[in-house]
Design a protein around this motif. Structure first.
Motif, PDB file in Angstrom:
ATOM      1  N   ARG A 148       0.824  -1.210   0.000  1.00 29.16           N
ATOM      2  CA  ARG A 148       0.000   0.000   0.000  1.00 29.16           C
ATOM      3  C   ARG A 148       0.861   1.263   0.000  1.00 29.16           C
ATOM      4  NH1 ARG A 148      -2.204   0.510   4.681  1.00 29.16           N
ATOM      5  NH2 ARG A 148      -1.705  -1.468   5.695  1.00 29.16           N
ATOM      6  N   GLU A 149       1.899   1.253   0.810  1.00 33.32           N
ATOM      7  CA  GLU A 149       2.749   2.432   0.915  1.00 33.32           C
ATOM      8  C   GLU A 149       3.460   2.738  -0.395  1.00 33.32           C
ATOM      9  OE1 GLU A 149       3.802   1.906   5.695  1.00 33.32           O
ATOM     10  OE2 GLU A 149       5.324   1.493   4.164  1.00 33.32           O
ATOM     11  N   ASN A 150       3.886   1.691  -1.095  1.00 30.25           N
ATOM     12  CA  ASN A 150       4.673   1.897  -2.305  1.00 30.25           C
ATOM     13  C   ASN A 150       3.842   2.382  -3.480  1.00 30.25           C
ATOM     14  OD1 ASN A 150       5.981   0.431  -4.997  1.00 30.25           O
ATOM     15  ND2 ASN A 150       7.506   1.319  -3.623  1.00 30.25           N
ATOM     16  N   ARG A 151       2.564   2.064  -3.486  1.00 29.00           N
ATOM     17  CA  ARG A 151       1.729   2.395  -4.652  1.00 29.00           C
ATOM     18  C   ARG A 151       1.661   3.896  -4.906  1.00 29.00           C
ATOM     19  NH1 ARG A 151      -0.061   3.662  -8.616  1.00 29.00           N
ATOM     20  NH2 ARG A 151      -1.702   2.726  -9.915  1.00 29.00           N
ATOM     21  N   VAL A 152       1.785   4.696  -3.878  1.00 30.39           N
ATOM     22  CA  VAL A 152       1.656   6.146  -4.031  1.00 30.39           C
ATOM     23  C   VAL A 152       2.696   6.724  -4.976  1.00 30.39           C
ATOM     24  CG1 VAL A 152       3.147   6.773  -2.078  1.00 30.39           C
ATOM     25  CG2 VAL A 152       1.287   8.309  -2.757  1.00 30.39           C
ATOM     26  N   PHE A 153       3.851   6.084  -5.106  1.00 33.99           N
ATOM     27  CA  PHE A 153       4.933   6.656  -5.898  1.00 33.99           C
ATOM     28  C   PHE A 153       4.636   6.665  -7.395  1.00 33.99           C
ATOM     29  CE2 PHE A 153       7.523   5.181  -2.125  1.00 33.99           C
ATOM     30  CZ  PHE A 153       7.633   6.449  -1.586  1.00 33.99           C
ATOM     31  N   GLN A 154       3.607   5.942  -7.841  1.00 33.49           N
ATOM     32  CA  GLN A 154       3.175   6.046  -9.228  1.00 33.49           C
ATOM     33  C   GLN A 154       2.383   7.338  -9.461  1.00 33.49           C
ATOM     34  OE1 GLN A 154       3.720   3.330 -11.684  1.00 33.49           O
ATOM     35  NE2 GLN A 154       5.231   3.022 -10.074  1.00 33.49           N
ATOM     36  N   ILE A 155       1.927   7.935  -8.364  1.00 31.88           N
ATOM     37  CA  ILE A 155       1.044   9.098  -8.442  1.00 31.88           C
ATOM     38  C   ILE A 155       1.722  10.369  -7.946  1.00 31.88           C
ATOM     39  CG2 ILE A 155      -1.148  10.061  -7.603  1.00 31.88           C
ATOM     40  CD1 ILE A 155      -2.019   7.117  -7.118  1.00 31.88           C
ATOM     41  N   ALA A 156       2.444  10.251  -6.861  1.00 30.05           N
ATOM     42  CA  ALA A 156       2.996  11.433  -6.196  1.00 30.05           C
ATOM     43  C   ALA A 156       4.482  11.210  -5.890  1.00 30.05           C
ATOM     44  CB  ALA A 156       2.228  11.688  -4.895  1.00 30.05           C
ATOM     45  N   PRO A 157       5.245  12.273  -5.771  1.00 35.63           N
ATOM     46  CA  PRO A 157       4.824  13.670  -5.850  1.00 35.63           C
ATOM     47  C   PRO A 157       4.608  14.162  -7.274  1.00 35.63           C
ATOM     48  CG  PRO A 157       7.172  13.540  -5.489  1.00 35.63           C
ATOM     49  CD  PRO A 157       6.662  12.139  -5.420  1.00 35.63           C
ATOM     50  N   ILE A 158       4.833  13.331  -8.258  1.00 37.02           N
ATOM     51  CA  ILE A 158       4.489  13.649  -9.643  1.00 37.02           C
ATOM     52  C   ILE A 158       4.103  12.340 -10.304  1.00 37.02           C
ATOM     53  CG2 ILE A 158       6.872  13.417 -10.467  1.00 37.02           C
ATOM     54  CD1 ILE A 158       6.256  15.602 -12.514  1.00 37.02           C
ATOM     55  N   SER A 159       3.080  12.375 -11.132  1.00 42.53           N
ATOM     56  CA  SER A 159       2.620  11.141 -11.761  1.00 42.53           C
ATOM     57  C   SER A 159       3.555  10.728 -12.892  1.00 42.53           C
ATOM     58  CB  SER A 159       1.200  11.313 -12.313  1.00 42.53           C
ATOM     59  OG  SER A 159       1.218  12.129 -13.463  1.00 42.53           O
ATOM     60  N   THR A 160       3.508   9.448 -13.203  1.00 46.74           N
ATOM     61  CA  THR A 160       4.338   8.921 -14.293  1.00 46.74           C
ATOM     62  C   THR A 160       4.038   9.635 -15.601  1.00 46.74           C
ATOM     63  OG1 THR A 160       4.466   6.763 -13.220  1.00 46.74           O
ATOM     64  CG2 THR A 160       4.904   6.833 -15.585  1.00 46.74           C
ATOM     65  N   ASN A 161       2.771   9.926 -15.872  1.00 52.15           N
ATOM     66  CA  ASN A 161       2.417  10.594 -17.125  1.00 52.15           C
ATOM     67  C   ASN A 161       3.037  11.978 -17.225  1.00 52.15           C
ATOM     68  OD1 ASN A 161       0.952   8.438 -18.056  1.00 52.15           O
ATOM     69  ND2 ASN A 161      -1.046   9.270 -17.507  1.00 52.15           N
ATOM     70  N   MET A 162       3.106  12.699 -16.118  1.00 52.59           N
ATOM     71  CA  MET A 162       3.712  14.031 -16.152  1.00 52.59           C
ATOM     72  C   MET A 162       5.213  13.952 -16.406  1.00 52.59           C
ATOM     73  SD  MET A 162       1.400  16.272 -16.137  1.00 52.59           S
ATOM     74  CE  MET A 162       2.461  17.720 -16.000  1.00 52.59           C
ATOM     75  N   VAL A 163       5.852  12.900 -15.905  1.00 50.69           N
ATOM     76  CA  VAL A 163       7.277  12.707 -16.222  1.00 50.69           C
ATOM     77  C   VAL A 163       7.442  12.460 -17.713  1.00 50.69           C
ATOM     78  CG1 VAL A 163       9.297  11.247 -15.862  1.00 50.69           C
ATOM     79  CG2 VAL A 163       7.854  11.862 -13.918  1.00 50.69           C
ATOM     80  N   LEU A 164       6.573  11.637 -18.280  1.00 55.77           N
ATOM     81  CA  LEU A 164       6.647  11.357 -19.719  1.00 55.77           C
ATOM     82  C   LEU A 164       6.374  12.626 -20.529  1.00 55.77           C
ATOM     83  CD1 LEU A 164       4.839   7.892 -19.761  1.00 55.77           C
ATOM     84  CD2 LEU A 164       7.289   8.328 -20.005  1.00 55.77           C
ATOM     85  N   ASN A 165       5.441  13.461 -20.053  1.00 60.24           N
ATOM     86  CA  ASN A 165       5.210  14.753 -20.708  1.00 60.24           C
ATOM     87  C   ASN A 165       6.481  15.585 -20.718  1.00 60.24           C
ATOM     88  OD1 ASN A 165       2.458  14.439 -21.325  1.00 60.24           O
ATOM     89  ND2 ASN A 165       1.808  15.167 -19.317  1.00 60.24           N
TER      90      ASN A 165
END
Length: 392
Positions: free
Chosen positions: A362-379
């Protein structure tokens, strides 16, 4: 390193930092975090132990009593915190926020806040940026700040303001003027630091957000909150530049936390795969169990190499937006891959709280979303690295 495990600023190596961190984390195992998670408790004693060892001062310059080190050393601390079963979020804000203050704050602000943090009399842990109607688009934040006499007045709403109720001081971003150039929507954003102990508690309201793991994050309403004139960090209207500088350090620190989680998942998965015997042999002898762990390990090592590159570039004051973002993305993906492999290796026992897998999952799942989402990195990569048109 001194005998009481408190680091001094002279001749500190990465191994010194790691050993000092391990001296603390070895006293707080999985059962400690299991209890905290179950009771939604805040790790006051864990944080105190880290601060007693001066680990919170890693990025504070020596002239203010800190170690005067960089994000490389900070990343070692949080990686070990995660590798040992804990979470770095309870102290990592104090690290990258120190960078913003140390690089862009006034001498008066640094003397006041950094010295207090070093002495252990202040927890500067809360970063108030995100808003419910703006989300990732920071240019659309509507929290405003304006001057009245010798004070700034702040009014607006923030969300996901982590550790707000447990902080003595915090950094808040607000718009102080509209952008002069419509093509530059981040103009007019300013950065402030506030000592919460000097603020009238009637001028803000906080509400804890009930989240999927024990994170202690808050929705905050600033109701004409008044802070001193000298609360402004740097130049008025240039806050977004300071935010980006701090967020590059945050990306590297988050990448290191993911690396630590990945190593925790590997250790648990390998141990169980070697010990669990089904159909007359250890389940780790089966390629279907072994390969996902091995592949995840390879991906984690690749992400780790980029983490070190980004950290070294940041500490040399080089532009590292691409490297920091990619390190965070790759490390978060590798650690999540290993989270799933670890859960699958444990089978039904992975769901049992006594094995601690589901908590870390549960704790690790947040890193796909925050502090920046994967899609924003790809952008970011597509536009700023590869030169393609803006896609959002």
């Amino acid at each position: 390193m001194t005998t009481n495990d408190q680091l001094t600023s002279e001749g500190i190596t990465l191994d010194d930092v790691l050993q000092a961190t391990q001296a603390v984390t070895s006293r707080f195992g999985d059962d400690y975090f299991y209890k905290l998670d179950k009771e939604e408790g805040f790790p006051h004693d864990y944080i105190k132990a880290l601060m007693d060892a001066s680990l919170h001062t890693v990025m504070i310059p020596e002239e203010y009593g800190g170690m005067g080190l960089g994000v490389r050393e900070a990343s070692v601390i949080v990686e070990e915190m995660h590798r040992s079963g804990g979470v770095g979020s309870m102290i990592h804000g104090q690290m990258f926020m120190m960078g913003i203050l140390a690089r862009h704050g006034s001498e008066q602000q640094k003397r006041k806040f950094l010295s207090e943090v070093v002495a252990g009399r202040m927890r500067l842990q809360s970063f108030s940026v995100t808003e419910p109607n703006a989300g990732t688009d920071t240019s659309k934040i509507t929290t405003k700040a304006w001057k009245e006499g010798n004070e700034w007045v702040v009014k607006g709403q923030k969300v996901w303001t982590s550790r707000f109720d447990h902080a003595d001081a915090f950094i808040v971003f607000a718009r102080t003027s509209p952008p002069k150039d419509p093509a530059k929507p981040f103009q007019g954003l300013s950065c402030f630091i506030a000592d919460k102990r000097e603020v009238d508690p009637k001028q803000y309201t906080s509400r804890k957000i009930d989240a999927m793991f024990n994170h202690h994050t808050y929705e905050v309403f600033y109701d004409d909150m008044r802070i001193p004139e000298d609360s402004l960090i740097g130049e008025e209207g240039n806050g977004f530049k300071y935010l980006l500088d701090g967020l590059n350090a945050e990306r590297v620190i988050i990448a290191a936390e993911c690396i630590g989680d990945g190593r925790w998942f590997i250790e648990k998965a390998v141990k169980y795969a070697n010990e669990r015997v089904i159909f007359g042999r250890p389940i780790g002898a089966n390629q279907g169990v072994q390969y996902p762990i091995a592949r995840g390990y390879a991906h984690l090592e690749a992400a780790n190499a980029l983490r070190w590159k980004a950290a070294e570039m940041f500490d040399r004051h080089e532009h590292c937006g691409a490297e920091a973002n990619m390190a965070k993305m790759l490390a978060s993906e590798a650690s999540w891959e290993l989270a799933n492999a670890c859960m699958q290796t444990h089978g039904g026992f992975g769901l049992a709280r006594e094995y601690h897998i589901e908590r870390k999952f549960r704790e690790n799942r947040v890193f796909q979303i925050a502090p920046i989402s994967t899609n924003m990195v790809l952008n970011y990569i597509g536009q700023h690295v590869l030169g393609m048109p803006r896609s959002y």
